[in-house]
Design a protein around this motif. Sequence first.
Motif, PDB file in Angstrom:
ATOM      1  N   ILE A  48       0.839  -1.208   0.000  1.00 44.30           N
ATOM      2  CA  ILE A  48       0.000   0.000   0.000  1.00 44.30           C
ATOM      3  C   ILE A  48       0.872   1.256   0.000  1.00 44.30           C
ATOM      4  O   ILE A  48       0.674   2.165  -0.812  1.00 44.30           O
ATOM      5  CB  ILE A  48      -0.944   0.015   1.225  1.00 44.30           C
ATOM      6  CG1 ILE A  48      -1.961  -1.106   1.131  1.00 44.30           C
ATOM      7  CG2 ILE A  48      -1.623   1.380   1.372  1.00 44.30           C
ATOM      8  CD1 ILE A  48      -2.664  -1.422   2.455  1.00 44.30           C
ATOM      9  N   GLU A  49       1.817   1.299   0.912  1.00 43.20           N
ATOM     10  CA  GLU A  49       2.677   2.484   1.021  1.00 43.20           C
ATOM     11  C   GLU A  49       3.484   2.690  -0.253  1.00 43.20           C
ATOM     12  O   GLU A  49       3.680   3.827  -0.690  1.00 43.20           O
ATOM     13  CB  GLU A  49       3.594   2.372   2.238  1.00 43.20           C
ATOM     14  CG  GLU A  49       2.861   2.339   3.569  1.00 43.20           C
ATOM     15  CD  GLU A  49       1.942   3.538   3.809  1.00 43.20           C
ATOM     16  OE1 GLU A  49       2.331   4.678   3.472  1.00 43.20           O
ATOM     17  OE2 GLU A  49       0.840   3.343   4.343  1.00 43.20           O
ATOM     18  N   THR A  50       3.926   1.609  -0.863  1.00 43.41           N
ATOM     19  CA  THR A  50       4.718   1.718  -2.088  1.00 43.41           C
ATOM     20  C   THR A  50       3.897   2.325  -3.217  1.00 43.41           C
ATOM     21  O   THR A  50       4.330   3.292  -3.858  1.00 43.41           O
ATOM     22  CB  THR A  50       5.266   0.339  -2.503  1.00 43.41           C
ATOM     23  OG1 THR A  50       6.110  -0.153  -1.457  1.00 43.41           O
ATOM     24  CG2 THR A  50       6.050   0.420  -3.795  1.00 43.41           C
ATOM     25  N   VAL A  51       2.707   1.787  -3.480  1.00 46.75           N
ATOM     26  CA  VAL A  51       1.928   2.304  -4.613  1.00 46.75           C
ATOM     27  C   VAL A  51       1.423   3.719  -4.353  1.00 46.75           C
ATOM     28  O   VAL A  51       1.343   4.523  -5.282  1.00 46.75           O
ATOM     29  CB  VAL A  51       0.776   1.360  -5.048  1.00 46.75           C
ATOM     30  CG1 VAL A  51       1.312   0.011  -5.488  1.00 46.75           C
ATOM     31  CG2 VAL A  51      -0.274   1.205  -3.981  1.00 46.75           C
ATOM     32  N   THR A  52       1.141   4.058  -3.092  1.00 49.71           N
ATOM     33  CA  THR A  52       0.679   5.418  -2.821  1.00 49.71           C
ATOM     34  C   THR A  52       1.843   6.411  -2.825  1.00 49.71           C
ATOM     35  O   THR A  52       1.679   7.543  -3.287  1.00 49.71           O
ATOM     36  CB  THR A  52      -0.129   5.509  -1.515  1.00 49.71           C
ATOM     37  OG1 THR A  52       0.648   5.007  -0.424  1.00 49.71           O
ATOM     38  CG2 THR A  52      -1.433   4.749  -1.629  1.00 49.71           C
ATOM     39  N   ASP A  53       3.010   5.997  -2.337  1.00 49.23           N
ATOM     40  CA  ASP A  53       4.174   6.885  -2.399  1.00 49.23           C
ATOM     41  C   ASP A  53       4.566   7.160  -3.845  1.00 49.23           C
ATOM     42  O   ASP A  53       4.796   8.310  -4.229  1.00 49.23           O
ATOM     43  CB  ASP A  53       5.375   6.277  -1.664  1.00 49.23           C
ATOM     44  CG  ASP A  53       5.272   6.355  -0.151  1.00 49.23           C
ATOM     45  OD1 ASP A  53       4.333   6.988   0.357  1.00 49.23           O
ATOM     46  OD2 ASP A  53       6.145   5.759   0.512  1.00 49.23           O
ATOM     47  N   SER A  69      -7.248  11.490  -1.179  1.00 47.62           N
ATOM     48  CA  SER A  69      -7.247  10.260  -0.401  1.00 47.62           C
ATOM     49  C   SER A  69      -6.309   9.255  -1.066  1.00 47.62           C
ATOM     50  O   SER A  69      -5.828   9.472  -2.178  1.00 47.62           O
ATOM     51  CB  SER A  69      -8.660   9.669  -0.334  1.00 47.62           C
ATOM     52  OG  SER A  69      -9.063   9.233  -1.629  1.00 47.62           O
ATOM     53  N   TYR A  70      -6.091   8.153  -0.387  1.00 44.94           N
ATOM     54  CA  TYR A  70      -5.277   7.090  -0.968  1.00 44.94           C
ATOM     55  C   TYR A  70      -5.936   6.534  -2.231  1.00 44.94           C
ATOM     56  O   TYR A  70      -5.259   6.285  -3.228  1.00 44.94           O
ATOM     57  CB  TYR A  70      -5.048   5.967   0.049  1.00 44.94           C
ATOM     58  CG  TYR A  70      -4.090   6.373   1.138  1.00 44.94           C
ATOM     59  CD1 TYR A  70      -2.722   6.304   0.930  1.00 44.94           C
ATOM     60  CD2 TYR A  70      -4.545   6.848   2.365  1.00 44.94           C
ATOM     61  CE1 TYR A  70      -1.822   6.681   1.916  1.00 44.94           C
ATOM     62  CE2 TYR A  70      -3.659   7.229   3.354  1.00 44.94           C
ATOM     63  CZ  TYR A  70      -2.300   7.137   3.127  1.00 44.94           C
ATOM     64  OH  TYR A  70      -1.411   7.527   4.094  1.00 44.94           O
ATOM     65  N   GLU A  71      -7.237   6.364  -2.175  1.00 44.27           N
ATOM     66  CA  GLU A  71      -7.954   5.876  -3.355  1.00 44.27           C
ATOM     67  C   GLU A  71      -7.816   6.856  -4.514  1.00 44.27           C
ATOM     68  O   GLU A  71      -7.651   6.462  -5.661  1.00 44.27           O
ATOM     69  CB  GLU A  71      -9.440   5.643  -3.040  1.00 44.27           C
ATOM     70  CG  GLU A  71      -9.713   4.483  -2.108  1.00 44.27           C
ATOM     71  CD  GLU A  71      -9.753   4.883  -0.632  1.00 44.27           C
ATOM     72  OE1 GLU A  71      -9.321   6.019  -0.284  1.00 44.27           O
ATOM     73  OE2 GLU A  71     -10.190   4.065   0.188  1.00 44.27           O
TER      74      GLU A  71
END
Length: 139
Positions: A48-53, A69-71
């Motif tokens: 999660i952190e990788t794709v959002t970063d 948001s993250y989404e």
Amino acid sequence: MYYVNREQIGVRLQAVDEIAEALHDVASNWQGTLLQGLAQERALHLAIETVTDVGSYLIDGFIMRDASSYEDIIEITGEEGVFPANMLGTLIELVKLRRPLVQEYFVWPRSELHPLSVRIADLLPEYKAAVEQYLEREL
């Protein structure tokens, strides 16, 4: 001209192979132990952190619309063609796990293999390749 922090994107993309390998290992040897459950949680959280970063760096660097948001990070980068459209649903499903993993960890079902573990393990290397291709194409 855009300033895209390729160094930081690259650092995060380097982690993808290890995260995918960890998820494959956990899923293929699943027995529902506490250690496996915790390893699965951490690997999903890192995914999660990788794709959002990476998404945030791309949004900032290419001056895409602001994410709320993250989404939204996933939706924006998907709309911009960073990754194929068929990845969008799974990546959104992944980032929706952030709240349960980070804030509601005390009720996370550690003895169960989460269905996303296998799907994300297969998807992450494709996501990495798509981001690298996007950067080559756009820069």
